[in-house]
Structures are given as structure tokens and as C-alpha cells.
Motif scaffolding. Structure first.
Motif, PDB file in Angstrom:
ATOM      1  N   GLU A 132       0.637  -1.319  -0.228  1.00 35.81           N
ATOM      2  CA  GLU A 132      -0.022   0.025  -0.001  1.00 35.81           C
ATOM      3  C   GLU A 132       0.850   1.295   0.017  1.00 35.81           C
ATOM      4  O   GLU A 132       0.744   2.164  -0.615  1.00 35.81           O
ATOM      5  CB  GLU A 132      -0.816   0.050   1.315  1.00 35.81           C
ATOM      6  CG  GLU A 132      -2.038  -0.906   1.101  1.00 35.81           C
ATOM      7  CD  GLU A 132      -2.879  -1.231   2.238  1.00 35.81           C
ATOM      8  OE1 GLU A 132      -2.657  -0.656   3.280  1.00 35.81           O
ATOM      9  OE2 GLU A 132      -3.869  -2.080   2.277  1.00 35.81           O
ATOM     10  N   LEU A 133       2.052   1.216   0.877  1.00 35.24           N
ATOM     11  CA  LEU A 133       2.790   2.489   0.841  1.00 35.24           C
ATOM     12  C   LEU A 133       3.362   2.596  -0.609  1.00 35.24           C
ATOM     13  O   LEU A 133       3.573   3.803  -0.896  1.00 35.24           O
ATOM     14  CB  LEU A 133       4.050   2.426   2.113  1.00 35.24           C
ATOM     15  CG  LEU A 133       3.325   2.506   3.387  1.00 35.24           C
ATOM     16  CD1 LEU A 133       4.295   2.039   4.412  1.00 35.24           C
ATOM     17  CD2 LEU A 133       2.859   3.776   3.563  1.00 35.24           C
ATOM     18  N   VAL A 134       3.894   1.555  -1.147  1.00 33.34           N
ATOM     19  CA  VAL A 134       4.610   1.490  -2.433  1.00 33.34           C
ATOM     20  C   VAL A 134       3.525   1.972  -3.508  1.00 33.34           C
ATOM     21  O   VAL A 134       3.788   2.978  -4.370  1.00 33.34           O
ATOM     22  CB  VAL A 134       5.275   0.417  -2.851  1.00 33.34           C
ATOM     23  CG1 VAL A 134       5.526   0.538  -4.298  1.00 33.34           C
ATOM     24  CG2 VAL A 134       6.594   0.182  -1.995  1.00 33.34           C
ATOM     25  N   GLU A 135       2.425   1.593  -3.597  1.00 36.05           N
ATOM     26  CA  GLU A 135       1.288   1.830  -4.488  1.00 36.05           C
ATOM     27  C   GLU A 135       0.862   3.309  -4.483  1.00 36.05           C
ATOM     28  O   GLU A 135       0.624   3.859  -5.466  1.00 36.05           O
ATOM     29  CB  GLU A 135       0.133   0.826  -4.503  1.00 36.05           C
ATOM     30  CG  GLU A 135       0.568  -0.456  -4.977  1.00 36.05           C
ATOM     31  CD  GLU A 135      -0.728  -1.446  -5.019  1.00 36.05           C
ATOM     32  OE1 GLU A 135      -1.783  -0.975  -4.115  1.00 36.05           O
ATOM     33  OE2 GLU A 135      -0.573  -2.620  -5.432  1.00 36.05           O
ATOM     34  N   THR A 136       0.754   3.981  -3.344  1.00 35.26           N
ATOM     35  CA  THR A 136       0.282   5.157  -2.989  1.00 35.26           C
ATOM     36  C   THR A 136       1.545   6.326  -3.127  1.00 35.26           C
ATOM     37  O   THR A 136       1.316   7.490  -2.813  1.00 35.26           O
ATOM     38  CB  THR A 136      -0.334   5.480  -1.654  1.00 35.26           C
ATOM     39  OG1 THR A 136       0.337   4.664  -0.577  1.00 35.26           O
ATOM     40  CG2 THR A 136      -1.632   4.675  -1.843  1.00 35.26           C
ATOM     41  N   GLY A 137       2.858   5.920  -3.215  1.00 31.32           N
ATOM     42  CA  GLY A 137       3.723   6.681  -3.620  1.00 31.32           C
ATOM     43  C   GLY A 137       4.634   7.147  -2.517  1.00 31.32           C
ATOM     44  O   GLY A 137       5.339   8.201  -2.554  1.00 31.32           O
ATOM     45  N   PHE A 138       4.345   6.558  -1.273  1.00 32.77           N
ATOM     46  CA  PHE A 138       5.322   6.925   0.016  1.00 32.77           C
ATOM     47  C   PHE A 138       6.438   6.431   0.160  1.00 32.77           C
ATOM     48  O   PHE A 138       7.414   6.853   0.763  1.00 32.77           O
ATOM     49  CB  PHE A 138       4.260   6.936   1.151  1.00 32.77           C
ATOM     50  CG  PHE A 138       3.212   7.798   0.919  1.00 32.77           C
ATOM     51  CD1 PHE A 138       3.342   8.990   1.631  1.00 32.77           C
ATOM     52  CD2 PHE A 138       2.011   7.250   0.668  1.00 32.77           C
ATOM     53  CE1 PHE A 138       2.299  10.136   1.432  1.00 32.77           C
ATOM     54  CE2 PHE A 138       0.768   8.243   0.515  1.00 32.77           C
ATOM     55  CZ  PHE A 138       0.941   9.639   1.252  1.00 32.77           C
ATOM     56  N   VAL A 139       6.729   5.276  -0.434  1.00 34.12           N
ATOM     57  CA  VAL A 139       7.854   4.462  -0.405  1.00 34.12           C
ATOM     58  C   VAL A 139       8.121   3.813  -1.676  1.00 34.12           C
ATOM     59  O   VAL A 139       7.241   3.265  -2.578  1.00 34.12           O
ATOM     60  CB  VAL A 139       7.761   3.244   0.641  1.00 34.12           C
ATOM     61  CG1 VAL A 139       8.767   2.318   0.609  1.00 34.12           C
ATOM     62  CG2 VAL A 139       7.418   3.505   2.176  1.00 34.12           C
ATOM     63  N   GLU A 140       9.657   3.729  -1.800  1.00 37.59           N
ATOM     64  CA  GLU A 140       9.992   2.915  -3.370  1.00 37.59           C
ATOM     65  C   GLU A 140      10.945   1.681  -2.806  1.00 37.59           C
ATOM     66  O   GLU A 140      11.697   2.040  -1.703  1.00 37.59           O
ATOM     67  CB  GLU A 140      10.446   4.018  -4.074  1.00 37.59           C
ATOM     68  CG  GLU A 140      11.730   4.576  -3.791  1.00 37.59           C
ATOM     69  CD  GLU A 140      12.154   5.819  -4.732  1.00 37.59           C
ATOM     70  OE1 GLU A 140      11.262   5.892  -5.635  1.00 37.59           O
ATOM     71  OE2 GLU A 140      13.344   6.010  -4.608  1.00 37.59           O
ATOM     72  N   SER A 141      10.958   0.812  -3.395  1.00 38.38           N
ATOM     73  CA  SER A 141      11.683  -0.625  -3.406  1.00 38.38           C
ATOM     74  C   SER A 141      12.898  -0.456  -4.462  1.00 38.38           C
ATOM     75  O   SER A 141      12.460  -0.722  -5.696  1.00 38.38           O
ATOM     76  CB  SER A 141      10.657  -1.683  -3.438  1.00 38.38           C
ATOM     77  OG  SER A 141      11.721  -2.857  -3.448  1.00 38.38           O
ATOM     78  N   ARG A 142      14.033  -0.155  -4.166  1.00 40.22           N
ATOM     79  CA  ARG A 142      14.810  -0.519  -5.212  1.00 40.22           C
ATOM     80  C   ARG A 142      15.758  -1.509  -5.294  1.00 40.22           C
ATOM     81  O   ARG A 142      16.098  -2.236  -4.082  1.00 40.22           O
ATOM     82  CB  ARG A 142      15.882   0.855  -5.190  1.00 40.22           C
ATOM     83  CG  ARG A 142      15.429   2.040  -5.126  1.00 40.22           C
ATOM     84  CD  ARG A 142      16.353   3.157  -4.943  1.00 40.22           C
ATOM     85  NE  ARG A 142      15.738   4.660  -4.674  1.00 40.22           N
ATOM     86  CZ  ARG A 142      16.011   5.658  -3.817  1.00 40.22           C
ATOM     87  NH1 ARG A 142      17.510   5.616  -3.611  1.00 40.22           N
ATOM     88  NH2 ARG A 142      15.660   6.741  -3.946  1.00 40.22           N
ATOM     89  N   MET A 143      16.259  -1.905  -6.315  1.00 38.50           N
ATOM     90  CA  MET A 143      17.148  -3.466  -6.550  1.00 38.50           C
ATOM     91  C   MET A 143      18.618  -2.862  -5.861  1.00 38.50           C
ATOM     92  O   MET A 143      18.972  -1.869  -6.137  1.00 38.50           O
ATOM     93  CB  MET A 143      17.165  -3.571  -7.716  1.00 38.50           C
ATOM     94  CG  MET A 143      17.861  -4.873  -8.153  1.00 38.50           C
ATOM     95  SD  MET A 143      18.202  -5.263  -9.834  1.00 38.50           S
ATOM     96  CE  MET A 143      16.698  -4.839 -10.690  1.00 38.50           C
ATOM     97  N   GLY A 144      18.831  -3.935  -5.160  1.00 42.12           N
ATOM     98  CA  GLY A 144      19.966  -3.872  -4.557  1.00 42.12           C
ATOM     99  C   GLY A 144      21.464  -3.727  -5.426  1.00 42.12           C
ATOM    100  O   GLY A 144      21.426  -4.400  -6.474  1.00 42.12           O
ATOM    101  N   VAL A 145      22.518  -2.906  -5.359  1.00 43.61           N
ATOM    102  CA  VAL A 145      23.646  -2.996  -6.083  1.00 43.61           C
ATOM    103  C   VAL A 145      24.393  -3.963  -6.019  1.00 43.61           C
ATOM    104  O   VAL A 145      24.732  -4.628  -7.267  1.00 43.61           O
ATOM    105  CB  VAL A 145      24.488  -1.674  -5.615  1.00 43.61           C
ATOM    106  CG1 VAL A 145      25.729  -1.427  -6.545  1.00 43.61           C
ATOM    107  CG2 VAL A 145      23.792  -0.524  -5.814  1.00 43.61           C
TER     108      VAL A 145
END
Length: 165
Positions: free
Chosen positions: A84-97
């Protein structure tokens, strides 16, 4: 400080249950989360969203595994809230380097703004209470709260606070 309603049953001699402190903790927590609860409700969020948003904001790049360990919740309960936090634009999930399978969590600008807004409300309440205690009040309260943390987790939790602003 003893807070006892006159009609409340009194502990019997030798009873070491600090009912007054237990009740004060219940009421303090209720009021501590009340201001954020009202704001979170406008977004359709609850306290679980608040906790996730708080820790993602405070620890940019936190992995899902680290967040699960920190919050001591199940993956299933985190997945719904995080989605829900990702879909509403409050959190993003980034791929690890280093490890492409790893997901690193970051607050978006909107997430940071909301997390800071909620923290400021709680800081206002905390700072007012500490002001009434005097100069050593913050340290005494911090030691007391640390003492409430399970001994097996205390060192880890206190270590995670080191260097926080």
C-alpha cells in the motif's frame, strides 16, 4: 508519582503490580499515537503504516529482511502494508547494487514529508513532557524505556539508535 483513583481496588500488601504505571503507559500510548492516527486515517493508513514509514524514512536503504527483524512482524503482515505504501507513492523499493535479489526501501519525497509531519507531532508531545521533568529528564526516561525492552533485544535496539539525529 502515585496516580490512584480513589475507588480503584488497592494492591494487597506484597503485591508488586504497578497498576498505576501500567495504566499510565496505556493512556500515554493512546495519546502519543492519537495525533498521527487522525492524519493517517485521511490516507486510509493505520499504525502499521506509520511504523513502516517511520523506519524506512529513518534508515534509507533498509532491506525488507532488516525491517521484518526490526518490527518483529510476519512477512505476510508487512507485505500488505508495504504494498500500500509503495502503490500510493510513499515508499519505493530499489534493487540492491551488490545483490540484485535484495530490495532496498526508501521514502519518496511524499513519504519523507508525511513521516516528518507525524514525528513532529509526537516530538511536540514528548518535548512538552520532558520540559516538565528538568534537565536530566530525557536521560532518565530513555533509561526507563530501554529497561522495558526485552533484555535479549535491548543491545540491538540501543545500537540502532546510535548516531540517530
Amino acid at each position: 508519582m502515585q496516580v490512584r483513583p480513589t475507588d480503584a481496588p488497592r494492591p494487597t500488601p506484597g503485591d508488586d503490580v504497578p497498576y498505576d504505571l501500567i495504566e499510565l503507559l496505556f493512556f500515554a500510548y493512546r495519546d502519543f499515537v492519537s495525533d498521527p492516527d487522525r492524519i493517517l486515517a485521511d490516507y486510509g493508513f493505520g499504525r502499521a503504516h506509520h511504523r513502516v514509514l517511520h523506519f524506512v524514512q529513518r534508515r534509507p536503504g533498509l532491506t525488507i529482511a532488516e525491517l521484518l527483524d526490526l518490527l518483529q512482524i510476519t512477512k505476510q503482515s508487512l507485505n500488505r502494508v508495504l504494498k500500500e505504501l509503495v502503490e500510493t507513492g510513499f515508499v519505493e523499493s530499489r534493487m540492491g547494487v551488490q545483490d540484485k535479489r535484495q530490495r532496498k526501501l526508501h521514502s519518496t519525497a511524499a513519504g519523507k514529508e508525511l513521516a516528518v509531519r507525524l514525528a513532529q507531532l509526537q516530538a511536540k508531545r514528548i518535548n512538552a513532557a520532558l520540559a516538565a521533568l528538568g534537565p536530566e529528564g530525557g536521560e532518565i526516561v530513555a533509561r526507563y524505556l530501554a529497561g522495558l525492552i526485552n533484555p535479549s533485544e535491548r543491545k540491538k535496539v540501543l545500537g540502532s539508535l546510535a548516531g540517530s539525529d
